[in-house]
Design an enzyme around this catalytic site. Structure first.
Site, mmCIF file in Angstrom:
data_model
loop_
_atom_site.group_PDB
_atom_site.id
_atom_site.type_symbol
_atom_site.label_atom_id
_atom_site.label_comp_id
_atom_site.label_asym_id
_atom_site.label_seq_id
_atom_site.Cartn_x
_atom_site.Cartn_y
_atom_site.Cartn_z
ATOM 1 N N GLN A 40 15.603 -1.309 14.656
ATOM 2 C CA GLN A 40 16.917 -0.773 15.003
ATOM 3 C C GLN A 40 17.922 -1.865 15.339
ATOM 4 O O GLN A 40 18.776 -2.233 14.555
ATOM 5 C CB GLN A 40 16.777 0.187 16.197
ATOM 6 C CG GLN A 40 16.006 1.440 15.876
ATOM 7 C CD GLN A 40 16.111 2.469 16.989
ATOM 8 O OE1 GLN A 40 16.600 2.188 18.082
ATOM 9 N NE2 GLN A 40 15.650 3.674 16.724
ATOM 10 N N GLY A 41 17.779 -2.407 16.557
ATOM 11 C CA GLY A 41 18.796 -3.251 17.192
ATOM 12 C C GLY A 41 19.506 -4.198 16.262
ATOM 13 O O GLY A 41 20.726 -4.146 16.115
ATOM 14 N N ARG A 84 11.824 -8.094 27.379
ATOM 15 C CA ARG A 84 11.078 -6.856 27.177
ATOM 16 C C ARG A 84 9.785 -6.762 27.998
ATOM 17 O O ARG A 84 9.445 -5.724 28.526
ATOM 18 C CB ARG A 84 10.716 -6.826 25.706
ATOM 19 C CG ARG A 84 10.820 -5.514 25.089
ATOM 20 C CD ARG A 84 10.777 -5.708 23.604
ATOM 21 N NE ARG A 84 12.090 -5.527 23.043
ATOM 22 C CZ ARG A 84 12.356 -5.622 21.760
ATOM 23 N NH1 ARG A 84 11.405 -5.937 20.903
ATOM 24 N NH2 ARG A 84 13.563 -5.407 21.318
ATOM 25 N N ASP A 101 -3.560 -5.192 8.447
ATOM 26 C CA ASP A 101 -4.420 -5.495 7.292
ATOM 27 C C ASP A 101 -4.517 -6.998 6.986
ATOM 28 O O ASP A 101 -5.607 -7.513 6.746
ATOM 29 C CB ASP A 101 -3.916 -4.756 6.044
ATOM 30 C CG ASP A 101 -3.865 -3.248 6.252
ATOM 31 O OD1 ASP A 101 -4.680 -2.728 7.035
ATOM 32 O OD2 ASP A 101 -3.010 -2.589 5.634
ATOM 33 N N SER A 158 12.869 -10.596 15.276
ATOM 34 C CA SER A 158 11.808 -10.325 14.301
ATOM 35 C C SER A 158 12.327 -10.280 12.870
ATOM 36 O O SER A 158 11.766 -10.923 11.979
ATOM 37 C CB SER A 158 11.076 -9.028 14.639
ATOM 38 O OG SER A 158 11.984 -7.969 14.743
ATOM 39 N N ARG A 190 11.967 -1.082 7.955
ATOM 40 C CA ARG A 190 12.874 0.061 7.856
ATOM 41 C C ARG A 190 13.138 0.702 9.234
ATOM 42 O O ARG A 190 14.171 1.312 9.461
ATOM 43 C CB ARG A 190 12.211 1.046 6.906
ATOM 44 C CG ARG A 190 12.817 2.375 6.827
ATOM 45 C CD ARG A 190 12.083 3.123 5.748
ATOM 46 N NE ARG A 190 12.278 4.543 5.878
ATOM 47 C CZ ARG A 190 11.503 5.435 5.321
ATOM 48 N NH1 ARG A 190 10.467 5.050 4.600
ATOM 49 N NH2 ARG A 190 11.752 6.701 5.451
ATOM 50 N N TRP A 191 12.208 0.568 10.154
ATOM 51 C CA TRP A 191 12.340 1.205 11.463
ATOM 52 C C TRP A 191 13.036 0.314 12.483
ATOM 53 O O TRP A 191 13.319 0.764 13.595
ATOM 54 C CB TRP A 191 10.953 1.588 11.998
ATOM 55 C CG TRP A 191 10.244 2.558 11.116
ATOM 56 C CD1 TRP A 191 9.475 2.249 10.026
ATOM 57 C CD2 TRP A 191 10.263 3.985 11.207
ATOM 58 N NE1 TRP A 191 9.003 3.390 9.440
ATOM 59 C CE2 TRP A 191 9.479 4.478 10.150
ATOM 60 C CE3 TRP A 191 10.873 4.885 12.078
ATOM 61 C CZ2 TRP A 191 9.275 5.832 9.947
ATOM 62 C CZ3 TRP A 191 10.667 6.237 11.870
ATOM 63 C CH2 TRP A 191 9.881 6.699 10.816
ATOM 64 N N GLU A 239 21.376 -7.796 23.893
ATOM 65 C CA GLU A 239 20.087 -7.137 24.173
ATOM 66 C C GLU A 239 19.364 -7.937 25.241
ATOM 67 O O GLU A 239 19.776 -9.049 25.590
ATOM 68 C CB GLU A 239 19.252 -7.030 22.885
ATOM 69 C CG GLU A 239 19.890 -6.092 21.866
ATOM 70 C CD GLU A 239 19.066 -5.873 20.607
ATOM 71 O OE1 GLU A 239 18.014 -6.516 20.463
ATOM 72 O OE2 GLU A 239 19.490 -5.065 19.775
ATOM 73 N N LYS A 283 0.813 -1.222 0.000
ATOM 74 C CA LYS A 283 0.000 0.000 0.000
ATOM 75 C C LYS A 283 0.845 1.270 0.000
ATOM 76 O O LYS A 283 0.339 2.346 -0.313
ATOM 77 C CB LYS A 283 -0.959 0.000 1.191
ATOM 78 C CG LYS A 283 -0.314 -0.005 2.551
ATOM 79 C CD LYS A 283 -1.396 -0.108 3.619
ATOM 80 C CE LYS A 283 -0.813 -0.184 5.003
ATOM 81 N NZ LYS A 283 -1.846 -0.281 6.053
HETATM 82 C C1 SIN Z 1 15.465 -2.496 19.464
HETATM 83 O O1 SIN Z 1 16.452 -2.168 18.842
HETATM 84 O O2 SIN Z 1 15.358 -2.332 20.685
HETATM 85 C C2 SIN Z 1 14.303 -3.105 18.714
HETATM 86 C C3 SIN Z 1 14.689 -4.373 18.092
HETATM 87 C C4 SIN Z 1 13.561 -5.351 18.198
HETATM 88 O O3 SIN Z 1 12.397 -4.975 18.249
HETATM 89 O O4 SIN Z 1 13.848 -6.557 18.311
#
Ligand code: SIN
Length: 529
Positions: A49-50, A276, A215, A375, A46-47, A117, A37
């Site tokens: 990070q880790g 988390r 979606d 992920s 794209r967002w 992490e 979409k």
């Molecule tokens: C993060 O960098 O803390 C996010 C990475 C993730 O969601 O596994």
């Protein structure tokens, strides 16, 4: 009808969908189309990070430790077979991405750099551009897809699955979609892959982009395809407390490097390297006790912050904070849907011809709470598995992985089927919502207040009236369709969260704070049974 000749139609453009599309162009190639979409490079990937958790050869770390950490984070609901595939096939998929041109960070000796992490017993998270891992992976995959896919439909919106029955049972045969001009088409394909991502937009505060509106999960729910574990919406503990949306994320890797969490009095209150769900729960409890809407991440002791985390440094500096001097304001934000459309170990859903991968799927690898940096890994492992299965002539689901219980087979994690009972459309006869943006905002507020990090029977019941009238909306455009999809997933989440009368992983009931061994099963909506 467009593209009647497609073998595989991928919906969505995150790491899972694009990895599937790239594999489809490889040996034994399939004619693949990608329908998304937004633009190909605008997914939640794209967002991210880790990074990517993967145990590469020569590490003192082991595949079994990664497996054990994933199972521990998943709080009893992971499918061990699916997790084994994830951790065993992950390193090979990382190598393929590197071969495709993705540039991961390396130490001065040239070896891949690894971070630690929360929930990981070892430093095993590979990263790119400091904390721009998703963007780099997306870049490499998007280039490859543009070079190889038979059709790329950017700016198209999939409204619903096409389900046909030629006498041998129901089968997915494509999607009904709006093109860039809002014209409806039936896009047909022999196989359809839902790679449509998560649903962070259910909440007012999220790290997800505006496109994360559930979606694919909503289309599956409407088509009666089995969906599970949707009560497990993961909240990331350390989103920057700032009005920007999506919320800038302060990667978990910061805590892996030694950053500390501090409450309103400046005291530490939780092991920063816990999974988390544990950290988000402890933070929410402390915020309620102290009557505050945010806490603090203390990264002042981290050396070379700007060099190691350039994108995070830029985002905190852009709001006037200096990570070397200032405590960074943080609060949990909706981040990742651990459940989704149930699949077997090859991505097959309960509807033949329909496959799912990555955040849209429930492969069973995350259980009740996804382990950090698993992920991107899930997408790059399970997307290509779909293609391998299609090339091997597979069509429908097998009783493997999370699908076992759904198909009535014996499974280590059992299932309980819930009736979804989607409410009918809005009272207005034409089914139209006058102000879609306002209605979306109200839905998000209601979900945040009643179905966020902490829920109870009363808060869930109070949320339902804000959701119900939007579920059966008959959309006339993409914005309304997104709203109906959000409401459909919200309805499923409320229904599941209400039925799960315990606290487990990312699902916390203030009226049932204990974990109940009797509830160690998946809650499944739709599907056979
Ligand atoms: C993060 O960098 O803390 C996010 C990475 C993730 O969601 O596994």
């Amino acid at each position: 009808v467009v593209n009647p000749e497609l073998d595989l139609l991928v919906l969505g453009s995150g790491v899972g969908g694009l990895s599937a599309a790239v594999r489809a162009a490889g040996p034994g190639s399939l004619r693949v189309g990608v329908l998304t979409k937004a633009r190909l490079d605008q997914s939640a990937t794209r967002w991210a990070q880790g990074g990517v958790a993967a145990v590469l050869g020569g590490d003192e770390d082991s595949i079994d430790l990664h497996l054990a950490d994933t199972l521990a984070a998943g709080a009893g609901l992971c499918d061990t077979d699916a997790v084994r595939i994830l951790v065993e096939e992950g390193p090979g998929r990382v190598s393929e991405l590197i071969a495709l041109g993705a540039l991961f960070d390396r130490d001065p000796g040239g070896a891949l750099a690894r971070a630690r992490e929360g929930g990981h017993s070892m430093a095993r998270v590979l990263h790119a551009g400091g904390a721009a891992t998703g963007a780099e992976i997306e870049r490499a995959l998007v280039e490859a897809v543009h070079a190889t896919a038979a059709a790329v439909m950017e700016g198209w919106f999939a409204l619903d699955l096409l389900v046909s029955d030629s006498g041998t049972g129901a089968r997915c045969s494509g999607v009904r979609a709006l093109d860039v001009d809002g014209v409806v088409h039936d896009v047909r394909a022999r196989h359809v892959v839902l790679a449509t991502g998560g649903a962070g937009q259910l909440y007012s505060v999220t790290t997800n982009p505006a496109q994360s509106t559930g979606d694919g999960v909503a289309m599956a729910l409407r088509a009666g395809v089995a969906v599970a574990d949707v009560e497990f919406m993961q909240f990331h503990p350390t989103a920057l407390h700032h009005p920007a949306m999506p919320r800038p994320l302060l990667s978990e890797a910061l805590r892996g490097h030694g950053a500390l969490l501090r409450d309103a009095d400046g005291n530490r209150f939780v092991d920063e390297l816990s999974p988390r769900d544990v950290v988000a729960r402890a933070m929410t409890g402390r915020m309620l006790e102290q009557g505050v809407d945010h806490l603090w991440l203390d990264a002042t002791m981290l050396e070379r912050f700007d060099e190691r985390f350039p994108t995070i440094a830029a985002s905190v500096r852009s709001v006037g904070l200096d990570p070397a001097r200032d405590l960074l304001p943080i609060a949990p934000a909706a981040h990742y849907l651990s459940g989704g459309v149930v699949t077997d170990l090859d991505g097959a859903t309960s509807l033949p011809g329909l496959w799912a991968c990555a955040e849209a799927a429930c492969t069973g690898v995350h259980g009740a709470n996804r382990l950090a940096s698993n992920s991107l890994l899930e997408g790059m492992v399970f997307g290509p598995r779909v293609v391998e299965a299609v090339l091997a002539g597979r069509d429908g689901p097998r009783a493997t992985g999370a699908m076992r219980g759904v198909l009535g087979a014996e499974a280590p994690v059992g299932v309980r089927h819930l009736a979804l009972a989607l409410p009918p459309g809005p009272p207005a006869a034409d089914g139209e919502v006058p102000d879609v943006a306002k209605a979306r905002d109200e839905l998000q507020r209601a979900m945040t207040a009643g179905a966020g990090v902490l829920r109870s029977a009363a808060s869930l019941a109070a949320t339902a009236p804000a959701v119900a009238p939007l579920v059966g909306l008959r959309p006339t455009g993409a914005a309304e369709a997104e709203l109906a999809n959000l409401a459909t997933v919200a309805w499923a989440l409320l229904r599941s969260a209400e039925a799960r009368t315990e606290s487990r992983g990312a699902h916390n009931r203030s009226d049932h704070p204990e974990t109940s061994p009797a509830l160690r099963h998946r809650l499944v909506l739709g599907g056979p049974g």
